[in-house]
Design an enzyme around this catalytic site. Structure first.
Site, PDB file in Angstrom:
ATOM      1  N   LEU A 106       0.809  -1.209   0.000  1.00 55.67           N
ATOM      2  CA  LEU A 106       0.000   0.000   0.000  1.00 55.67           C
ATOM      3  C   LEU A 106       0.845   1.263   0.000  1.00 55.67           C
ATOM      4  O   LEU A 106       1.863   1.340   0.695  1.00 55.67           O
ATOM      5  CB  LEU A 106      -0.856   0.043   1.264  1.00 55.67           C
ATOM      6  CG  LEU A 106      -2.148  -0.757   1.327  1.00 55.67           C
ATOM      7  CD1 LEU A 106      -2.667  -0.728   2.756  1.00 55.67           C
ATOM      8  CD2 LEU A 106      -3.179  -0.176   0.384  1.00 55.67           C
ATOM      9  N   HIS A 107       0.395   2.258  -0.742  1.00 55.33           N
ATOM     10  CA  HIS A 107       0.888   3.614  -0.543  1.00 55.33           C
ATOM     11  C   HIS A 107       0.332   4.097   0.805  1.00 55.33           C
ATOM     12  O   HIS A 107      -0.784   3.745   1.178  1.00 55.33           O
ATOM     13  CB  HIS A 107       0.407   4.517  -1.681  1.00 55.33           C
ATOM     14  CG  HIS A 107       1.041   5.861  -1.687  1.00 55.33           C
ATOM     15  ND1 HIS A 107       0.666   6.868  -0.827  1.00 55.33           N
ATOM     16  CD2 HIS A 107       2.046   6.389  -2.455  1.00 55.33           C
ATOM     17  CE1 HIS A 107       1.381   7.949  -1.054  1.00 55.33           C
ATOM     18  NE2 HIS A 107       2.231   7.682  -2.043  1.00 55.33           N
TER      19      HIS A 107
END
Length: 360
Positions: free
Chosen positions: A237-238
């Protein structure tokens, strides 16, 4: 006018034309990885128009509807976030993603067996309902606003199940830095498109991703052949996606089966009926809900709950704190005014766990 109870800090409602300036502000702040919230005034205005048509349309859905919601800080009288629902992912074109698979290669002569991770281009998620466009202002990340924004729209899905798929999915942004480097795209997509990640993101704004599949290889991508940095990025995930992702996984979304074609971010998917908010929701008279809430406050049995009216056009949802002294519980009249209904009208409600509330 009834005073807004302190136990109801936020309200969810459909986005309207007057919300365009706020949506522009959200779009500018959430530019990374959210192509369904383009930082373009005309595109946002068109999206608002489509959403208004979807909420107003009676009868069966066509499958091409998008519903856009906003969440209000009632005390400050301002919008603090937005989120959407696309009724049918890939209604006009196929919805493509990479499916995580594992293949086994073995040699009896050498006595060697290898289990190899591959990514297979697929359109398995075509036709599912897609959660989109989630953004909440950073200063509200530790409040109940994100919970209402994400889970409240699930009450809408539960109430109007005939307008949505039995399956649901949500994309989450993968790893990319401020300079535009995206390990997964650089190792996979860029080899077939000759474009860097910022360029392909700009191209994708407001479009479906079917054009990507037209140039991607149909055969599997063997993950061990990718650079180590790209391998590690698959399913990661960012940071901007961590909050909505955590809410969705708590709801019951499985994030392990699919990843995004662009950045390798996880795509969560689930059966609607098995989601926590949907499975735990119930329909009753608002007056009965309010009375039940006061009893629960007295017993300190539940920290908060979501409650929504049962209207398609004019939908409203609240997050009501239900722990504390019984005398502080909002009455049916206050709830009715905020929901735009009468105390004898029906509502759909679902509990929020004490653990969720304690974290905020």
């Amino acid at each position: 006018m009834t005073r807004t109870p302190s136990t109801i800090p936020f309200r969810l409602r459909p986005a309207g034309p007057d919300d365009l300036p706020d949506l522009e502000r959200f779009a500018q702040a959430s530019a990374h990885g959210i192509t369904t919230l383009p930082p373009d005034r005309a595109a946002l205005a068109a999206r608002l128009e489509r959403s208004a048509e979807a909420f107003a349309a009676p009868g069966a859905a066509t499958g091409d509807e998008i519903h856009l919601f906003v969440v209000e800080d009632l005390a400050r009288g301002r919008l603090v976030g937005t989120a959407g629902i696309a009724a049918n992912a890939g209604s006009a074109e196929r919805f493509y993603a990479f499916r995580n698979e594992f293949v086994v290669h073995s040699s009896a002569a050498l006595g060697v067996t290898n289990r190899v991770h591959t990514l297979q281009l697929c359109d398995d998620l075509t036709g599912v309902t897609l959660l989109t466009s989630f953004y909440v202002e950073p200063e509200y990340a530790d409040t109940l606003a994100p919970q209402l924004l994400s889970r409240g729209r699930l009450l809408f899905v539960a109430q109007f199940a005939e307008r949505f798929s039995e399956r649901i999915a949500a994309e989450s942004p993968g790893l990319a830095d401020d300079a535009g480097r995206c390990p997964f795209w650089d190792a996979v997509g860029r080899r077939f498109f000759g474009m860097d990640y910022p360029a392909i993101e700009r191209l994708a704004v407001g479009r479906r991703k079917a054009f990507i599949a037209q140039l991607m290889p149909a055969g599997p991508v063997y993950v061990p052949l990718l650079p180590e940095e790209a391998q590690w990025a698959i399913g990661q995930l960012h940071p901007v996606g961590e909050l909505p992702f955590s809410i969705l996984t708590d709801e019951g979304f499985d994030p392990d089966a699919y990843v995004d074609l662009f950045d390798g971010g996880p795509i969560g998917q689930a059966r609607v009926a098995e989601l926590k908010t949907v499975a735990g929701s119930r329909v009753q008279r608002l007056a009965d809900y309010a009375a039940r809430g006061r009893r629960r406050r007295a017993a300190v049995a539940e920290s908060a709950s979501l409650v929504a009216n049962t209207r398609r056009d004019g939908f409203r949802a609240l997050c009501v704190e239900t722990s504390g002294p019984a005398g502080a519980a909002p009455d049916a009249a206050a709830l009715a005014e905020l929901l735009g209904i009468a105390p004898d009208d029906k509502v759909r409600s679902a509990p929020l766990s004490a653990a969720v509330v304690a974290a905020h």
